[in-house]
Design an enzyme around this catalytic site. Structure first.
Site, mmCIF file in Angstrom:
data_model
loop_
_atom_site.group_PDB
_atom_site.id
_atom_site.type_symbol
_atom_site.label_atom_id
_atom_site.label_comp_id
_atom_site.label_asym_id
_atom_site.label_seq_id
_atom_site.Cartn_x
_atom_site.Cartn_y
_atom_site.Cartn_z
ATOM 1 N N ASP A 1 0.813 -1.211 0.000
ATOM 2 C CA ASP A 1 0.000 0.000 0.000
ATOM 3 C C ASP A 1 0.848 1.263 0.000
ATOM 4 O O ASP A 1 2.043 1.247 0.304
ATOM 5 C CB ASP A 1 -0.959 0.015 1.187
ATOM 6 N N ASP B 1 8.429 4.467 -1.118
ATOM 7 C CA ASP B 1 7.728 3.795 -0.007
ATOM 8 C C ASP B 1 6.524 3.028 -0.525
ATOM 9 O O ASP B 1 5.410 3.515 -0.470
ATOM 10 C CB ASP B 1 7.316 4.854 1.016
ATOM 11 N N GLU C 1 -0.113 -1.068 5.644
ATOM 12 C CA GLU C 1 0.962 -0.664 6.551
ATOM 13 C C GLU C 1 0.878 0.814 6.888
ATOM 14 O O GLU C 1 1.330 1.239 7.969
ATOM 15 C CB GLU C 1 2.322 -0.980 5.913
ATOM 16 N N GLU C 2 0.316 1.614 5.965
ATOM 17 C CA GLU C 2 0.347 3.067 6.124
ATOM 18 C C GLU C 2 -0.806 3.615 6.966
ATOM 19 O O GLU C 2 -0.970 4.832 7.073
ATOM 20 C CB GLU C 2 0.324 3.747 4.735
ATOM 21 N N GLU D 1 12.005 -1.792 3.230
ATOM 22 C CA GLU D 1 11.669 -0.372 3.311
ATOM 23 C C GLU D 1 12.858 0.458 2.817
ATOM 24 O O GLU D 1 14.006 0.001 2.850
ATOM 25 C CB GLU D 1 11.355 0.007 4.767
ATOM 26 N N HIS E 1 6.196 9.706 1.596
ATOM 27 C CA HIS E 1 4.972 10.451 1.875
ATOM 28 C C HIS E 1 5.013 11.881 1.339
ATOM 29 O O HIS E 1 4.146 12.690 1.683
ATOM 30 C CB HIS E 1 4.651 10.480 3.376
#
Length: 352
Positions: free
Chosen positions: A72, A96, A126-127, A155, A329
Site C-alpha cells: 500500500d 515507499d 501498513e500506512e 523499506e 509520503h
C-alpha cells in the site's frame, strides 16, 4: 488484470508497480497481479490472506530468510502516473515502497538455488492504523509463515543496511486548574500555565545517545500537541500536553515509561500509545552475511518500522531497500534507478 514480468529489469518492474494504484485499503488489483505472477513460479508455495500475498520455498535448507514489503501507499498527491527524469523514477510509491517490492519480486523469480529457504511477504495496510496491518493478520492466522532466521524488511534505506529500530511512546500530561472570569483571573488557577515547567524541561532535555552493535541511536523527546481552554474570557481549568518519546532499542517499553515519569515527576501522566523497538541483531549469522554482501557499515534505523514485529517474534531483522526514507509520503517521492539495481544485486549475492 495487470500482468507483471518478474524477470524484467527491477527498475522496469518498479515502474509497473507504481502505475497500479494501491492506496491503503485499495490494494486488491496489485495484490491480484502479485499473486498471479508468483503462482507462475513452480518453486514457490503461494497463499493469499486478504490483500496480503505470501510465497515460500521448501528446499530443505538449514536456515530461512523472510523478505517483507507492504503493497500500500499513502493517498495520491498529484504524483501519479510515474515519471522518468534522467536516471530517476518519480511518483507515488517509488520510495515507499514499490522499489523494494520490485526487488523482492525480482529475487523471487531469478534466485533459483538460494543458500537459505526464502519466504516473501507482500502485505497490505501498513500506512494506516496498526490494527489493520496485514502482518498482524498473518501473525494471528498464519504464524508459521513468519518463522525464520532473519527478516529483511525492504523499506527505503538508501540501499544501506539499517539495523533494528527505535521504540516509540506517546503520553499525555494533564494539569488541573480552577475556572474564573478573565476579568478576575486571580480567583482562578490557569491549567495551561501549569504546563510551563514541563515545557521548560523539554526545552533543556538532553537526548541520550547510545551505540548498540556498532549502530548509533539518538533518542528524542518532543512536545507534539497542546490543548486546553474553554473560551476567550475564561481561565482554563484543564490542559493537556502530548509528548512523543523515541527511545533506543535497549530500553523496554516499561523502562521508557519509567523514564518519562521521572522526567515529568509530579505530573498526571498517561501513556496513550507505544511500540517496542528492535535490537540490531547483527551478530546473527545471516544478518552478518547480508552486511558483508552490502559492504560498508550498517547504520541505526532512526524511526519505527515493522522490523520490530519480527524482532518480537524472535527474528533478527534489518531494513534494506532502495530510496531515501526522508522522501516517503512527499509529493517529490523519487528513487534512483541505480539504487534499485544495487539492492537487487546485493540480495542476490547474499542469497546465493
Amino acid at each position: 488484470m495487470a500482468e507483471l514480468d518478474l524477470t524484467a529489469d527491477p527498475a522496469e518492474l518498479t515502474a509497473r508497480l507504481v502505475d497500479i494504484p494501491s492506496v491503503s485499503g485499495e490494494e486488491g488489483e496489485l495484490a491480484a497481479a502479485v499473486e498471479v505472477a508468483l503462482r507462475s513460479l513452480p518453486q514457490l508455495e503461494v497463499v493469499r490472506s486478504g490483500n496480503t500475498v505470501l510465497a515460500r520455498t521448501s528446499l530443505g535448507r538449514p536456515s530461512r530468510v523472510v523478505l517483507a514489503g507492504h503493497l500500500d501507499t499513502v493517498p495520491v498527491n498529484a504524483n501519479l502516473p510515474l515519471r522518468r527524469v534522467g536516471d530517476e523514477l518519480h511518483g507515488l510509491g517509488t520510495v515507499d515502497m514499490k522499489g523494494g517490492d520490485a526487488v523482492m519480486l525480482h529475487v523471487a523469480a531469478t534466485v533459483r538455488e538460494p543458500r537459505h529457504d526464502l519466504t516473501f511477504v507482500f502485505y497490505d495496510c501498513e500506512e494506516v492504523e496498526a490494527a489493520r496491518n496485514g502482518l498482524g493478520r498473518v501473525e494471528r492466522e498464519l504464524p508459521g509463515w513468519l518463522a525464520g532466521d532473519l527478516a529483511v524488511v525492504c523499506e527505503p534505506s538508501n540501499a544501506v543496511v539499517e539495523a533494528g529500530c527505535q521504540g516509540t511512546m506517546r503520553a499525555e500530561l494533564r494539569t488541573a486548574g480552577r475556572r474564573a472570569h478573565t476579568a478576575r483571573a486571580w480567583m482562578g488557577v490557569n491549567a495551561i500555565h501549569g504546563l510551563g515547567p514541563a515545557l521548560r524541561v523539554l526545552d533543556t532535555y538532553a537526548a541520550r545517545e547510545v551505540d548498540i552493535d556498532g549502530c548509533h541511536y539518538r533518542e528524542g523527546l518532543q512536545a507534539v500537541r497542546v490543548s486546553g481552554g474553554v473560551s476567550g474570557n475564561v481561565v482554563p481549568d484543564e490542559a493537556v500536553l502530548t509528548v512523543n518519546f523515541r527511545f533506543a532499542p535497549d530500553r523496554s517499553v516499561a523502562a521508557a515509561e519509567e523514564h518519562l515519569r521521572g522526567v515529568f515527576e509530579g505530573y498526571d501522566l498517561t501513556v496513550t500509545d507505544h511500540a517496542a523497538g528492535a535490537l540490531p541483531g547483527l551478530s546473527a549469522p545471516a544478518a552478518a552475511e547480508l552486511v558483508a554482501a552490502a559492504g560498508g557499515e550498517p547504520v541505526a534505523k532512526l524511526g519505527w518500522t515493522d522490523v520490530a514485529r519480527f524482532a518480537a517474534l524472535g527474528l533478527p531483522a534489518v531494513n534494506f531497500g532502495p530510496g531515501d526514507p526522508t522522501l516517503a509520503h512527499t509529493r517529490e517521492e523519487h528513487v534512483p534507478i541505480a539504487q534499485i539495481h544495487r539492492c537487487a544485486e546485493v540480495l542476490t549475492s547474499f542469497l546465493t
